[in-house]
Write a protein that holds these residues in place. Structure first.
Motif, short mmCIF file in Angstrom:
data_model
loop_
_atom_site.label_atom_id
_atom_site.label_comp_id
_atom_site.label_asym_id
_atom_site.label_seq_id
_atom_site.Cartn_x
_atom_site.Cartn_y
_atom_site.Cartn_z
N ASP A 5 81.61 27.31 16.05
CA ASP A 5 81.33 26.80 14.71
C ASP A 5 80.90 25.33 14.77
O ASP A 5 79.98 24.93 14.08
N TRP A 6 81.58 24.54 15.59
CA TRP A 6 81.24 23.13 15.73
C TRP A 6 79.83 22.98 16.30
O TRP A 6 79.04 22.17 15.81
N ARG A 7 79.51 23.78 17.32
CA ARG A 7 78.17 23.70 17.91
C ARG A 7 77.09 24.14 16.92
O ARG A 7 76.03 23.54 16.83
N ALA A 8 77.39 25.17 16.16
CA ALA A 8 76.43 25.63 15.14
C ALA A 8 76.22 24.56 14.08
O ALA A 8 75.09 24.32 13.66
N GLN A 9 77.30 23.91 13.67
CA GLN A 9 77.17 22.82 12.70
C GLN A 9 76.35 21.67 13.27
O GLN A 9 75.52 21.08 12.56
N LYS A 10 76.57 21.35 14.52
CA LYS A 10 75.81 20.27 15.16
C LYS A 10 74.33 20.65 15.25
O LYS A 10 73.46 19.81 14.97
N ARG A 11 74.03 21.89 15.61
CA ARG A 11 72.63 22.35 15.67
C ARG A 11 71.97 22.26 14.30
O ARG A 11 70.85 21.78 14.15
N ASP A 12 72.70 22.72 13.28
CA ASP A 12 72.16 22.67 11.91
C ASP A 12 71.91 21.23 11.48
O ASP A 12 70.89 20.94 10.85
N ALA A 13 72.84 20.34 11.80
CA ALA A 13 72.68 18.93 11.43
C ALA A 13 71.48 18.31 12.15
O ALA A 13 70.72 17.54 11.55
N THR A 14 71.30 18.65 13.41
CA THR A 14 70.15 18.11 14.16
C THR A 14 68.84 18.65 13.60
O THR A 14 67.87 17.91 13.43
N ARG A 15 68.81 19.93 13.27
CA ARG A 15 67.60 20.52 12.67
C ARG A 15 67.28 19.84 11.34
O ARG A 15 66.14 19.50 11.06
N ARG A 16 68.30 19.62 10.52
CA ARG A 16 68.08 18.94 9.23
C ARG A 16 67.60 17.51 9.45
O ARG A 16 66.71 17.03 8.74
N ARG A 17 68.18 16.82 10.42
CA ARG A 17 67.76 15.44 10.72
C ARG A 17 66.32 15.40 11.19
O ARG A 17 65.53 14.55 10.75
N LEU A 18 65.94 16.33 12.06
CA LEU A 18 64.54 16.39 12.53
C LEU A 18 63.59 16.69 11.37
O LEU A 18 62.53 16.06 11.25
N THR A 19 63.98 17.62 10.52
CA THR A 19 63.13 17.98 9.38
C THR A 19 62.98 16.79 8.43
O THR A 19 61.87 16.46 8.00
#
Length: 191
Positions: A5-19
């Protein structure tokens, strides 16, 4: 499980930051003038990290379709309806369910598509890929001879939908997107 869950949240946050970084530099300098390296720099990540999240710069603006989300909206449509009407109703349900902030982001994305030849090509590629996604969601075997006619219908419906999105962006979102979808499908039925 908590680690995933933590890794998925980190991936989602990075994707949002890149976008968010990509859209900020696109707004500042124009889509075509911005490189992947500039997006990565603005987001505070490396270029390889960018490519871990997006195949191309075009995929930031027009990401791949979310098959589960599409499937949820299309599974609610009665199977006894004609294929064109099932697709129209599914697309209308998808757009009607979007909150105002997501509609605003979608309008920004399609406005960029109108302004960039590279994004117009990505829209065409995405539409082609969506034929398979939609066929799967509707339970159509696109490889059979019986499915061949359905491929044509799905492709025509997706072209009508793309036309609605383009018209919506061209008018700055003044019209209701769902109404433009209905108009595009009415034109499709008239031929």
């Amino acid at each position: 499980m908590a680690g995933r869950d933590w890794r998925a949240q980190k991936r989602d946050a990075t994707r949002r930051r890149l976008t968010a970084a990509a859209f900020a530099v696109f707004d500042e300098r124009g889509y075509d003038a911005v490189s992947v390296a500039e997006i990565a720099h603005a987001a505070g990540v490396s270029v390889p990290t960018f490519y871990a999240y997006f195949r191309t710069k075009e995929h930031v603006v027009l990401p791949d379709q979310d098959a589960l989300w599409i499937g949820d909206h299309f599974s609610r449509q009665p199977a006894d309806l004609p294929l064109t009407e099932r697709i129209r109703r599914g697309l209308r349900a998808m757009t009607d369910d979007l909150p105002p902030e997501v509609l605003a982001e979608l309008l920004s994305r399609w406005s960029m598509v109108l302004a960039s030849p590279a994004l117009l090509l990505r829209a065409a590629d995405r539409q082609h890929a969506s034929t398979t996604v939609l066929g799967d969601q509707l339970g159509i075997d696109l490889t059979t001879s019986e499915g061949a006619a359905d491929v044509v219908v799905i492709a025509a419906c997706l072209t009508a939908a793309t036309t609605a999105f383009v018209r919506w962006a061209a008018t700055g979102g003044e019209r209701v997107l769902g109404d433009l979808l209905d108009e595009a499908f009415a034109a499709l039925r008239s031929i």
